[in-house]
Design a protein around this motif. Structure first.
Motif, mmCIF file in Angstrom:
data_model
loop_
_atom_site.group_PDB
_atom_site.id
_atom_site.type_symbol
_atom_site.label_atom_id
_atom_site.label_comp_id
_atom_site.label_asym_id
_atom_site.label_seq_id
_atom_site.Cartn_x
_atom_site.Cartn_y
_atom_site.Cartn_z
ATOM 1 N N TYR A 284 38.270 38.062 36.940
ATOM 2 C CA TYR A 284 38.691 36.704 36.618
ATOM 3 C C TYR A 284 37.508 35.872 36.160
ATOM 4 N N TYR A 285 37.740 35.031 35.165
ATOM 5 C CA TYR A 285 36.772 34.033 34.760
ATOM 6 C C TYR A 285 37.499 32.704 34.840
ATOM 7 N N ASP A 286 37.031 31.815 35.734
ATOM 8 C CA ASP A 286 37.692 30.519 35.857
ATOM 9 C C ASP A 286 39.176 30.673 36.181
ATOM 10 N N ASP A 287 39.488 31.585 37.075
ATOM 11 C CA ASP A 287 40.876 31.848 37.471
ATOM 12 C C ASP A 287 41.731 32.415 36.348
ATOM 13 N N GLU A 288 41.089 32.779 35.264
ATOM 14 C CA GLU A 288 41.837 33.379 34.167
ATOM 15 C C GLU A 288 41.562 34.874 34.183
ATOM 16 N N LEU A 289 42.621 35.673 34.160
ATOM 17 C CA LEU A 289 42.465 37.125 34.194
ATOM 18 C C LEU A 289 41.902 37.603 32.855
#
Ligand SMILES: *[C@@H]1O[C@H](CO)[C@@H](O)[C@H](O)[C@H]1NC(C)=O
Length: 185
Positions: free
Chosen positions: A98-103
């Motif tokens: 995850y980056y910034d809660d983005e998968l």
């Protein structure tokens, strides 16, 4: 010499009541001892959860690749079974980045395996991500079952969440090496 040295009459109970009191005391003592034995057994047989530690993470080609096309990321997470006598069955392990809660990357990273007591397994994986980023999270999830000889244990869904940073060259920040991951069980 006192003539009446017997106990006062209220202490002289009938043999039946004395017998009942004695049986009660014996029973209570037995229950107490059984309780202590069960508590000690529970303490020594109780399964402890596995521990996860992020040991490495890298995006090897972060600078060589133009465009955002499928960069491979590599990682290694150490899984440790802290139990003296209890093994752990892991089903397939699934990894997500995850980056910034983005998968940004996910996929299966490990076949089902059995972790013997006191054992360690390095869960290594390679996944493809769209772009190089700074603050990342690696999440591993699986289903585990403790192998306790005395009873059958149920399945638990688990998730190990490892937060870390990577440097400009795509390697793991030195201070994030060997950081424990948060376990959700
Ligand atoms: C692990 O996570 C993936 C993606 O969120 C999900 O599809 C999969 O069912 C999960 N596996 C377990 C065992 O929870």
């Amino acid at each position: 010499m006192p003539r009446n040295y017997r106990l006062p009459s209220y202490h002289r109970q009938s043999p039946a009541i004395r017998c009942l009191n004695f049986l009660c005391a014996v029973l209570l003592t037995l229950v107490l001892i059984a309780g202590i034995i069960l508590f000690v057994l529970w303490l020594s047989l109780r399964p402890h959860r596995p521990k996860f530690t992020l040991t490495d993470f890298s995006i090897p080609n972060v600078n060589r690749q133009s465009g955002a096309a499928n960069l491979p990321v590599k990682f290694a997470v150490n899984e440790h079974n802290p139990n003296q006598k209890i093994g752990i069955h892991f089903e397939a392990v699934y990894g997500s980045v995850y980056y910034d809660d983005e998968l940004i990357a996910s996929g299966p990273v490990m076949y089902p395996f059995y972790q013997p007591p006191k054992g360690d397994t390095l869960v290594q994986g390679e996944l493809a991500v769209g772009a190089g980023s700074v603050g990342l999270r690696l999440v591993l999830n699986s289903t585990v079952r403790f192998q306790v000889k005395v009873w059958d244990t149920k399945e638990h869904h688990m998730k190990a969440d490892c937060g870390f940073k990577i440097s400009g060259d795509g390697s793991l920040h030195q201070e994030d090496r060997n950081t424990p991951c948060t376990l959700y069980f």
